[in-house]
Write a protein that holds these residues in place. Structure first.
Motif, PDB file in Angstrom:
ATOM      1  N   ASP A 166      -8.331   0.359  13.010  1.00  0.00           N
ATOM      2  CA  ASP A 166      -8.416   1.676  12.388  1.00  0.00           C
ATOM      3  C   ASP A 166      -7.065   2.149  11.846  1.00  0.00           C
ATOM      4  O   ASP A 166      -7.020   3.094  11.049  1.00  0.00           O
ATOM      5  CB  ASP A 166      -8.950   2.707  13.398  1.00  0.00           C
ATOM      6  CG  ASP A 166     -10.452   2.564  13.599  1.00  0.00           C
ATOM      7  OD1 ASP A 166     -11.119   2.041  12.684  1.00  0.00           O
ATOM      8  OD2 ASP A 166     -10.948   2.954  14.673  1.00  0.00           O
ATOM      9  N   LYS A 181      -8.736  -1.186   4.979  1.00  0.00           N
ATOM     10  CA  LYS A 181      -9.772  -1.110   6.010  1.00  0.00           C
ATOM     11  C   LYS A 181     -11.143  -1.432   5.420  1.00  0.00           C
ATOM     12  O   LYS A 181     -11.999  -2.051   6.068  1.00  0.00           O
ATOM     13  CB  LYS A 181      -9.764   0.279   6.636  1.00  0.00           C
ATOM     14  CG  LYS A 181     -10.461   0.330   7.996  1.00  0.00           C
ATOM     15  CD  LYS A 181     -10.571   1.754   8.510  1.00  0.00           C
ATOM     16  CE  LYS A 181      -9.210   2.439   8.555  1.00  0.00           C
ATOM     17  NZ  LYS A 181      -9.345   3.819   9.120  1.00  0.00           N
ATOM     18  N   ARG A 182     -11.340  -1.028   4.167  1.00  0.00           N
ATOM     19  CA  ARG A 182     -12.638  -1.291   3.526  1.00  0.00           C
ATOM     20  C   ARG A 182     -12.882  -2.781   3.329  1.00  0.00           C
ATOM     21  O   ARG A 182     -14.029  -3.214   3.226  1.00  0.00           O
ATOM     22  CB  ARG A 182     -12.701  -0.559   2.174  1.00  0.00           C
ATOM     23  CG  ARG A 182     -12.830   0.956   2.302  1.00  0.00           C
ATOM     24  CD  ARG A 182     -13.240   1.587   0.981  1.00  0.00           C
ATOM     25  NE  ARG A 182     -12.201   1.471  -0.039  1.00  0.00           N
ATOM     26  CZ  ARG A 182     -11.250   2.381  -0.234  1.00  0.00           C
ATOM     27  NH1 ARG A 182     -11.220   3.474   0.530  1.00  0.00           N
ATOM     28  NH2 ARG A 182     -10.348   2.217  -1.177  1.00  0.00           N
ATOM     29  N   GLU A 223      -6.606   2.934   4.271  1.00  0.00           N
ATOM     30  CA  GLU A 223      -8.031   3.039   3.933  1.00  0.00           C
ATOM     31  C   GLU A 223      -8.474   1.933   2.987  1.00  0.00           C
ATOM     32  O   GLU A 223      -9.536   1.330   3.163  1.00  0.00           O
ATOM     33  CB  GLU A 223      -8.319   4.414   3.324  1.00  0.00           C
ATOM     34  CG  GLU A 223      -8.325   5.548   4.338  1.00  0.00           C
ATOM     35  CD  GLU A 223      -9.357   5.344   5.433  1.00  0.00           C
ATOM     36  OE1 GLU A 223     -10.468   4.849   5.117  1.00  0.00           O
ATOM     37  OE2 GLU A 223      -9.052   5.652   6.602  1.00  0.00           O
ATOM     38  N   TYR A 226       0.882  -1.168   0.000  1.00  0.00           N
ATOM     39  CA  TYR A 226       0.000   0.000   0.000  1.00  0.00           C
ATOM     40  C   TYR A 226       0.920   1.218   0.000  1.00  0.00           C
ATOM     41  O   TYR A 226       1.179   1.824   1.058  1.00  0.00           O
ATOM     42  CB  TYR A 226      -0.915  -0.003   1.229  1.00  0.00           C
ATOM     43  CG  TYR A 226      -1.937  -1.116   1.196  1.00  0.00           C
ATOM     44  CD1 TYR A 226      -3.207  -0.907   0.662  1.00  0.00           C
ATOM     45  CD2 TYR A 226      -1.615  -2.388   1.667  1.00  0.00           C
ATOM     46  CE1 TYR A 226      -4.148  -1.932   0.614  1.00  0.00           C
ATOM     47  CE2 TYR A 226      -2.535  -3.425   1.626  1.00  0.00           C
ATOM     48  CZ  TYR A 226      -3.798  -3.196   1.097  1.00  0.00           C
ATOM     49  OH  TYR A 226      -4.730  -4.214   1.039  1.00  0.00           O
TER      50      TYR A 226
END
Length: 446
Positions: A422, A429-430, A426, A358
Motif C-alpha cells: 500500500d 499500485k494499480r 498510486e 514517480y
C-alpha cells in the motif's frame, strides 16, 4: 566492565566478516594531518589502526605537521610563509620542521607501544619502522617565489617499504626527503602519501583530514557528503573549482585522490578525523563515512542507448525464464531504453537496471537489476545500484523502491527496508501483481 549483548554483537561481528576476509593482506597507505594530532586524536586513532594491523592489513602511515611547525616557528619569533598552498622552507623553517617531525615521530611510536589492560591496545604488538625511504628534489622557483628547502618526492624506495610491511611491520613516513647529495627537503604529507601509494600500488589511500569529505552540493555547506565519487566525476569537479590554496578548500585533498586513482590506486578516501572511529566506519560499513574516489573505468558503467537493447534482452532472458524477473517485451525495452543503466566489458553487457520515476510521490522504481552469472561476486550489482541512486538524486527524488520475490536480503543489506504494498505510488499500485506477491523494499536517499 562493559556488558556484551549477544543478540546485537554476534550479528554485527558476522556482518563485518566479509570485510575481514576482503582486506586481509591488502596494503593501505594512511595519511594523518598534524591537525588531527594537535586535536588530541592520536591515541584513539592508533588504537583503530592497530586493530586493522592485527587483522592482517599491511599499513604505511604518513604524518603531517603543519600546525606543529607553525608552533615551532612562533616560538622562534618567525613568521610562517606559504605560497601556492605550500610552505616556503627557509633555514629557520627547516629547523622547525625537523624538530616537529622528531617530536611527532616520538609521540606516534610511543602511542603504538601502549599495552594497558582493558584497552584496545592490550596484547598488541606493532613494530614501527621508519627511515630514509624517500628521495626528494627541490620545488625550486615558481612564479618568482623561491621555495628554498621545500621539496617534491622524486622516488619512493617501494622495495624496502614492501619488505618491511610484508614481515608485519608498520612503516612510518615523515614528510622529509633527501637528495643524493644529502640535502634535506621539507615535503608535504599529501605528496608523500600519494607518491607512496602509487609506488606500492596500494589497495587504498586514506587521508584523515579536517574536512568531512566532498559535499554533493559544494556551494551548500549543509548538503550531504557524497560518499562515493567516480574518478570521472572527481575530475569534473576539480576542473570546475579554483586551484586550492589551503587544506580546507574542497579540492585540496581531492586533487591527490584523483592523482592516486589515475596511477593505479583503485580507491582513495577523504575522512574526517573529528568523527570518532571514522577509519573503522569507512572500512567496515557499507556506506562508510567521508568521500571515496573510485577508479571504476566508467566507460563501462553508463546509461543505455538503443544499440544496447539486444544485449539487455540477452542478459535478462534467463532470469525471466526462471521467474526471478517479470517478463519484458522487446518493444517495452526499446521504448524505455533511456531509463536503463548498463555495465559493459569488452563490448558485452554484464549488468543492467532501469529507473522509473514517480515525481508526484518523490520516488522511483528500480527494476530489472541484473548481473550476469559470469560476473557475479565482483561488485557490479552494487555499482549499478549506486549509479541508479545518483540518477534518482539528480532528479530530486527522496527514495528508490524495488519489487522482488527472491533477492530481498541483498537489498536489505544495502539499506533498503520492507514496506507494505500500500506504500506504493498510486500509479504503481494499480499495476501491482497481487498473484506474484512481490515484496516492496524502499531506500531513503536523504
Amino acid at each position: 566492565m562493559s556488558v556484551v549483548f549477544p543478540h546485537t554483537f554476534v550479528p554485527w561481528f558476522r556482518a563485518v566478516a566479509p570485510y575481514l576476509h576482503a582486506y586481509r593482506g591488502k596494503t593501505f597507505v594512511v595519511a594523518v594531518t598534524g591537525e588531527m594530532i594537535a586535536a588530541g586524536k592520536l591515541n584513539a586513532f592508533v588504537q583503530d589502526l592497530s586493530i586493522l594491523h592485527a587483522m592482517g592489513l599491511k599499513i604505511v602511515l604518513v604524518h603531517g605537521f603543519r600546525p606543529q611547525v607553525n608552533e615551532q616557528l612562533a616560538a622562534k619569533g618567525h613568521v610562517s610563509r606559504f605560497s601556492h598552498g605550500r610552505r616556503i622552507t627557509d633555514p629557520v623553517a627547516l629547523d622547525a620542521a625537523q624538530e616537529a617531525a622528531g617530536q611527532l615521530r616520538f609521540e606516534i611510536e610511543a602511542a603504538f607501544s601502549q599495552g594497558l589492560p582493558n584497552t584496545p591496545m592490550a596484547n598488541a604488538t606493532v613494530r614501527v619502522v621508519s627511515g630514509n625511504f624517500l628521495t626528494a628534489r627541490p620545488v625550486g622557483i615558481v612564479d618568482g617565489v623561491d621555495f628554498q628547502s621545500s621539496g617534491l618526492v622524486r622516488r619512493v624506495d617501494h622495495g624496502a617499504i614492501r619488505r618491511a610491511i610484508d614481515i608485519g611491520a608498520l612503516v612510518l613516513l615523515s614528510p622529509f626527503g633527501f637528495s643524493p647529495t644529502g640535502e634535506a627537503f621539507n615535503l608535504t604529507m599529501e605528496d608523500v602519501a600519494t607518491s607512496t601509494a602509487i609506488a606500492l600500488q596500494a589497495d587504498k589511500l586514506v587521508f584523515m583530514t579536517e574536512v568531512p569529505g566532498i559535499r554533493e552540493n559544494p556551494d551548500d555547506p549543509e548538503s550531504a557528503i557524497d560518499t562515493e565519487l567516480a574518478l570521472a566525476d572527481a575530475r569534473r569537479l576539480l576542473a570546475a573549482w579554483p586551484a586550492p590554496a589551503k587544506p580546507t578548500d574542497p579540492a585540496f585533498y581531492l586533487q591527490y585522490c584523483v592523482k592516486a586513482c589515475e596511477h593505479g590506486v583503485e580507491r582513495s578516501h577523504i575522512l574526517p578525523f573529528a568523527a570518532d572511529g571514522s577509519l573503522l566506519l569507512e572500512v567496515f560499513t557499507h556506506d562508510g563515512i567521508g568521500t571515496m574516489v573510485v577508479d571504476e573505468k566508467l566507460e563501462s558503467l553508463r546509461e543505455a542507448t538503443p544499440d544496447d537493447v539486444g544485449g539487455i534482452l540477452q542478459l535478462i532472458e534467463p532470469f525471466e525464464r526462471d521467474g526471478t524477473l517479470v517478463r519484458r517485451e522487446r518493444t517495452e525495452i526499446e521504448r524505455d531504453v533511456s531509463a536503463y543503466t548498463v555495465i559493459e566489458h569488452d563490448g558485452i553487457i554484464f549488468g543492467c537496471a532501469a529507473l522509473y520515476p514517480y515525481p508526484e510521490a518523490r520516488t522511483a522504481e528500480m527494476a530489472a537489476l541484473t548481473v550476469s552469472p559470469l560476473a557475479q561476486g565482483q561488485g557490479d550489482g552494487e555499482r549499478i545500484l549506486k549509479h541508479i541512486e545518483h540518477r534518482a538524486k539528480a532528479m530530486g527524488l527522496e527514495s528508490v523502491f524495488v519489487l522482488t520475490t527472491r533477492t530481498m536480503h541483498w537489498f536489505i543489506k544495502r539499506g533498503f527496508a520492507q514496506v507494505d504494498p500500500d506504500w506504493l505510488p498510486e500509479a504503481r499500485k494499480r499495476k501491482y501483481n497481487w498473484d506474484r506477491r512481490s515484496q516492496v523494499l524502499v531506500k531513503r536517499l536523504f
